[in-house]
Write an enzyme that holds these catalytic residues in place. Structure first.
Site, PDB file in Angstrom:
ATOM      1  CG  HIS A 110     -13.807 -33.059 -10.648  1.00  0.00           C
ATOM      2  ND1 HIS A 110     -12.767 -33.893 -10.984  1.00  0.00           N
ATOM      3  CD2 HIS A 110     -13.591 -32.704  -9.354  1.00  0.00           C
ATOM      4  CE1 HIS A 110     -11.961 -34.039  -9.952  1.00  0.00           C
ATOM      5  NE2 HIS A 110     -12.426 -33.322  -8.947  1.00  0.00           N
TER       6      HIS A 110
ATOM      7  CB  SER B   7      -9.932 -32.190  -7.558  1.00  0.00           C
ATOM      8  OG  SER B   7     -10.722 -33.176  -6.957  1.00  0.00           O
TER       9      SER B   7
ATOM     10  CG  ASP C  55     -12.553 -35.016 -14.060  1.00  0.00           C
ATOM     11  OD1 ASP C  55     -12.557 -33.773 -14.197  1.00  0.00           O
ATOM     12  OD2 ASP C  55     -12.688 -35.582 -12.961  1.00  0.00           O
TER      13      ASP C  55
END
Length: 262
Positions: free
Chosen positions: A76, A212, A117
């Site tokens: 992502h 992230s 992901d």
């Protein structure tokens, strides 16, 4: 009796409410590039030489060096990116030892997993030293190890609590890995599947916006077991934080990079 049963079912339904997962990259952030470890501690220079900052066009993520020429991160972060600048050895985010910029052109330096992901970034060869180094993946002997109740460290750049001013010094936090069944009580079994690993976040200690793609590395053995994926809209809520489970993706990583430990 029927009324009591109905009320019991209603209460049970309310208590089983599933939290919505949120990618740390997508949490509200200031105009300044940021990463966050909430309620962690400042890292000393060289504590996490495998941790890299990833600057995209308009957002910031983390990643892990897994070889002289590969970084592992979250899909992502890389989805839709035409290029990324990698910051190496940057205890202070804007003071990297050096940087590289790579793209998703003909050489396909950015490789996204189609169904999970997680992503790979091919980088120019980097030499290792105490400020810039790789982290080892789990070996194939550990591919079925869930690491439940083991302690691990996550690192990233930025603020130390929700809404805080955002320092640029690398922050780390020690977190305990939990059973997926415990994590499913917050996010549901549709989100927390076999490829997900979760950690407890007591006392507001957690990953947060900008983390992230960053690393989760075991205290025992220094193995990269997680890639930061999701949490809730409040990083200090106490809800578990979710990661891609690296052992689940060992074949995929090996097939694209040749990296494997036996």
């Amino acid at each position: 009796m029927k009324v009591f049963i109905v009320l019991t079912l209603i209460i049970a339904g309310v208590s089983a409410k599933v939290e919505e997962q949120v990618h740390p990259k997508d949490l509200p952030r200031s105009a300044k590039i940021q990463g966050r470890i909430t309620n962690g501690y400042p890292a000393y220079e060289g504590k996490a030489p495998y941790a890299v900052g990833l600057s995209f066009n308009g957002w910031w993520c983390g990643g892990s060096i897994i070889a002289h020429d590969w970084v592992l991160t979250a899909a992502h972060c890389t989805n839709g990116a035409s290029s990324v600048t990698i910051y190496y050895g940057a205890t202070w985010r804007t003071n990297a030892q050096f940087t590289h910029t790579v793209g998703s052109g003909d050489r396909n330096d950015i490789i996204n997993h189609h169904n999970a992901d997680i992503a790979l970034i091919r980088i120019p060869h980097v030499d290792f030293w105490h400020m810039v180094n790789k982290v080892e993946l789990p070996s194939y002997n550990d591919r079925y190890n869930d690491f439940n109740e083991r302690w691990a460290v996550a690192c990233g750049w930025g603020g130390t609590y929700d809404g805080s001013p955002l320092p640029d010094w690398l922050q780390c936090v020690d977190l305990q890995i939990i059973h997926n069944s415990e994590c499913q009580r917050t996010y549901g079994s549709g989100t927390v599947t076999d490829n997900i690993l979760c950690v407890r976040t007591p006392d507001g200690k957690s990953t947060c916006g900008g983390d992230s793609g960053g690393p989760l590395v075991t205290h025992d053995g220094n193995k990269l077991v997680g890639v930061t994926n999701f949490g809730t809209s409040s990083c200090t809520s106490g809800a578990p934080a979710g990661f891609q489970r690296v052992t689940y993706h060992l074949d995929w990583i090996r097939d694209h990079t040749g990296i494997a430990y036996y």
